[in-house]
Design an enzyme around this catalytic site. Sequence first.
Site, PDB file in Angstrom:
ATOM      1  CB  SER A 136      -0.906   0.031   1.229  1.00  0.00           C
ATOM      2  OG  SER A 136      -1.599   1.271   1.266  1.00  0.00           O
ATOM      3  CE  LYS A 190      -2.811  -2.482  -0.521  1.00  0.00           C
ATOM      4  NZ  LYS A 190      -3.613  -2.395  -1.674  1.00  0.00           N
ATOM      5  CG  HIS A 193      -4.684  -0.996   3.969  1.00  0.00           C
ATOM      6  ND1 HIS A 193      -4.893  -0.453   2.711  1.00  0.00           N
ATOM      7  CD2 HIS A 193      -3.864  -0.145   4.601  1.00  0.00           C
ATOM      8  CE1 HIS A 193      -4.229   0.681   2.606  1.00  0.00           C
ATOM      9  NE2 HIS A 193      -3.593   0.885   3.742  1.00  0.00           N
ATOM     10  CG  ASN A 194      -6.990  -1.545  -0.545  1.00  0.00           C
ATOM     11  OD1 ASN A 194      -5.982  -1.364   0.128  1.00  0.00           O
ATOM     12  ND2 ASN A 194      -6.945  -1.642  -1.849  1.00  0.00           N
ATOM     13  CD  GLU A 197      -7.235   3.381   0.357  1.00  0.00           C
ATOM     14  OE1 GLU A 197      -6.275   2.657   0.691  1.00  0.00           O
ATOM     15  OE2 GLU A 197      -7.470   3.666  -0.835  1.00  0.00           O
TER      16      GLU A 197
HETATM   17  P1  NBP Z   1      -1.393  -2.206 -13.842  1.00  0.00           P
HETATM   18  O1  NBP Z   1      -2.324  -2.845 -12.886  1.00  0.00           O
HETATM   19  O2  NBP Z   1      -1.915  -1.123 -14.710  1.00  0.00           O
HETATM   20  O3  NBP Z   1      -0.765  -3.360 -14.771  1.00  0.00           O
HETATM   21  C1  NBP Z   1       0.092  -3.043 -15.829  1.00  0.00           C
HETATM   22  C2  NBP Z   1       1.225  -4.038 -15.902  1.00  0.00           C
HETATM   23  O4  NBP Z   1       0.728  -5.379 -16.086  1.00  0.00           O
HETATM   24  C3  NBP Z   1       2.131  -3.769 -17.111  1.00  0.00           C
HETATM   25  O5  NBP Z   1       3.465  -4.027 -16.724  1.00  0.00           O
HETATM   26  C4  NBP Z   1       1.630  -4.775 -18.132  1.00  0.00           C
HETATM   27  O6  NBP Z   1       2.589  -5.120 -19.118  1.00  0.00           O
HETATM   28  C5  NBP Z   1       1.378  -5.957 -17.239  1.00  0.00           C
HETATM   29  N1  NBP Z   1       0.546  -7.020 -17.847  1.00  0.00           N
HETATM   30  C6  NBP Z   1      -0.756  -7.016 -18.211  1.00  0.00           C
HETATM   31 BR1  NBP Z   1      -1.879  -5.588 -18.086  1.00  0.00          BR
HETATM   32  N2  NBP Z   1      -1.157  -8.183 -18.704  1.00  0.00           N
HETATM   33  C7  NBP Z   1      -0.073  -8.974 -18.706  1.00  0.00           C
HETATM   34  C8  NBP Z   1       0.155 -10.304 -19.100  1.00  0.00           C
HETATM   35  N3  NBP Z   1      -0.822 -11.060 -19.580  1.00  0.00           N
HETATM   36  N4  NBP Z   1       1.402 -10.790 -18.975  1.00  0.00           N
HETATM   37  C9  NBP Z   1       2.398 -10.039 -18.477  1.00  0.00           C
HETATM   38  N5  NBP Z   1       2.241  -8.758 -18.062  1.00  0.00           N
HETATM   39  C10 NBP Z   1       1.022  -8.233 -18.175  1.00  0.00           C
HETATM   40  O7  NBP Z   1      -0.078  -1.674 -13.086  1.00  0.00           O
HETATM   41  P2  NBP Z   1       0.062  -0.871 -11.695  1.00  0.00           P
HETATM   42  O8  NBP Z   1      -0.957   0.213 -11.559  1.00  0.00           O
HETATM   43  O9  NBP Z   1       1.507  -0.537 -11.606  1.00  0.00           O
HETATM   44  O10 NBP Z   1      -0.285  -1.966 -10.588  1.00  0.00           O
HETATM   45  C11 NBP Z   1       0.415  -3.189 -10.476  1.00  0.00           C
HETATM   46  C12 NBP Z   1      -0.234  -4.031  -9.407  1.00  0.00           C
HETATM   47  O11 NBP Z   1      -0.164  -3.335  -8.157  1.00  0.00           O
HETATM   48  C13 NBP Z   1      -1.724  -4.293  -9.648  1.00  0.00           C
HETATM   49  O12 NBP Z   1      -2.055  -5.575  -9.216  1.00  0.00           O
HETATM   50  C14 NBP Z   1      -2.406  -3.264  -8.788  1.00  0.00           C
HETATM   51  O13 NBP Z   1      -3.704  -3.663  -8.389  1.00  0.00           O
HETATM   52  C15 NBP Z   1      -1.454  -3.189  -7.596  1.00  0.00           C
HETATM   53  N6  NBP Z   1      -1.484  -1.935  -6.840  1.00  0.00           N
HETATM   54  C16 NBP Z   1      -1.596  -0.743  -7.474  1.00  0.00           C
HETATM   55  C17 NBP Z   1      -1.587   0.433  -6.728  1.00  0.00           C
HETATM   56  C18 NBP Z   1      -1.688   1.762  -7.414  1.00  0.00           C
HETATM   57  O14 NBP Z   1      -1.753   2.778  -6.695  1.00  0.00           O
HETATM   58  N7  NBP Z   1      -1.670   1.818  -8.742  1.00  0.00           N
HETATM   59  C19 NBP Z   1      -1.431   0.387  -5.354  1.00  0.00           C
HETATM   60  C20 NBP Z   1      -1.278  -0.838  -4.740  1.00  0.00           C
HETATM   61  C21 NBP Z   1      -1.299  -1.994  -5.497  1.00  0.00           C
HETATM   62  P3  NBP Z   1       2.651  -4.293 -20.494  1.00  0.00           P
HETATM   63  O15 NBP Z   1       3.445  -3.050 -20.165  1.00  0.00           O
HETATM   64  O16 NBP Z   1       3.379  -5.189 -21.420  1.00  0.00           O
HETATM   65  O17 NBP Z   1       1.258  -3.980 -20.906  1.00  0.00           O
END
Ligand code: NBP
Length: 484
Positions: A136, A190, A193-194, A197
């Site tokens: 988080s 987690k 936690h959400n 939130e």
């Molecule tokens: P995203 O959730 O937007 O995912 C994008 C990533 O997933 C890219 O690297 C993309 O690769 C890859 N991907 C996908 Br889409 N499909 C794929 C597949 N079939 N095989 C391999 N790679 C694949 O990214 P994020 O916002 O950085 O979040 C990452 C994780 O962290 C998520 O699970 C999210 O729920 C969690 N999270 C996010 C936050 C936040 O604030 N954003 C906070 C806490 C946790 P590509 O570049 O080749 O398309």
Amino acid sequence: MTSSAGSNARAHIGVTGLAVMGSNIARNFARHGHTVALHNRSIAKTDALLAAHGDEGDFVRTETIEEFVGALQKPRRVLIMVKAGDPTDAVIEELAAAMDEGDIIIDGGNALFTDTIRREKSLSERGLHFVGAGISGGEEGALNGPAIMPGGPKESYEVLGPLLESIAAQVDGTPCCTHIGPDGSGHFVKMVHNGIEYADMQLIGEAYHLLRDAVGYDAKQIADVFTGWNQGELESYLVEITAEVLNQVDAKTGKPLVDVILDAAEQKGTGRWTVKAALDLGVPVTGIAEAVFARALSGATDQRRAAVGLASGQLADKPADVEQFTKDIERALYASKVVAYAQGFDQIAAASTEYDWNLRPGDLATIWRGGCIIRARFLNRIKDAYDTNAQLPSLILDPFFQEAIENAIDSWRRVVAAAVQLGIPVPAFASSLAYYDGLRAERLPAALTQAQRDFFGAHTYERIDMPGKYHTLWSGDRSEIQAD
Ligand code: NBP
């Protein structure tokens, strides 16, 4: 320094999935002196990260999964930061095929905890360690220190813990990262936690609504109120950013930004998951549920448009003593927040029993004090409560919180009553107060419910004066018989 993967497997950790979260966490590892192997499905993201930040530490650029795995020291540690759901399964499968017994796969995405349980079971059968880690703090936390909630086998944490703790937020010298418990417990925690939130944000939203429509303040005045609250017991990240958001002026119109944003809240699903899981466990998380439903109602824009102008009934006058009412809202917010946290911790305790996780609620309060979205001064009080009594039946029963609610209760009732009379919806304030009144009630109407159930379905009831189950012959002579 950047290098391409060669024969020397030298990276301490690998990160695959280099979108917002993954790239920032990779940089965080590198900035803490760890050699980080980088991988992303599309190579462009890897190269973009290296171009912009390659000088921040020691990165190993890789293109294929085989190259990526080959770049890692043993036991290999890979953090997956891809979109939750099917993409996570696809990446796990690819990694597992290329990794060896004893290697560790960490899923840092927002996975559903039951998926994590399933994945852990399947990977452990293949000799691999799987750690579902809740992370988080959003983008900023990922880079500068998130709160990390790793589950999975304890042995994995021995290898992984120091690495994760080094990049986590630190509060009073304590990292906001600890081993949570087996299999899906990290992701479960987690998720809750959400959920908390969601409740916290909804409560803040209701306070804002009252300050706007009952008190009559504009955005700037409300920002000042939140800034003031952030100096006291309500001090928290969410209250702090609320003041910042309310102070933001829209460049296009010159109006407060909040006044030109569409009032339809979206959700990605972790709040909904929390409520679903709470229903399965039979734990009332009314604050979180109201928050999820309030977002759904806000998003029902067509229905809302059609309903504007429906009868409000006779509405009361706005409160005359604005200062007192503002103080009342502050106290109502605090008391409702205690309820939301108490309910969240109840849900965690129930899951701990259900899944045999042996979770320690005090540890969670400790690691949520920094890095994460719900970080707050308040968490220190929760930590103290569980330090004093690890078996606390409800947070509300801790002496500090009992006294806090005692000090807030009159304000809380005034705020909910005024909101009802002014026609301002405060579902989370009101349901939290109802929960509190339900909890402290000596006798609830559930006796009537039991009698009704026995009447139409012969479901039986217990008596307050004798052990055993009983049934009344409702359609016979209405005498009572013992049912077991
Ligand atoms: P995203 O959730 O937007 O995912 C994008 C990533 O997933 C890219 O690297 C993309 O690769 C890859 N991907 C996908 Br889409 N499909 C794929 C597949 N079939 N095989 C391999 N790679 C694949 O990214 P994020 O916002 O950085 O979040 C990452 C994780 O962290 C998520 O699970 C999210 O729920 C969690 N999270 C996010 C936050 C936040 O604030 N954003 C906070 C806490 C946790 P590509 O570049 O080749 O398309």
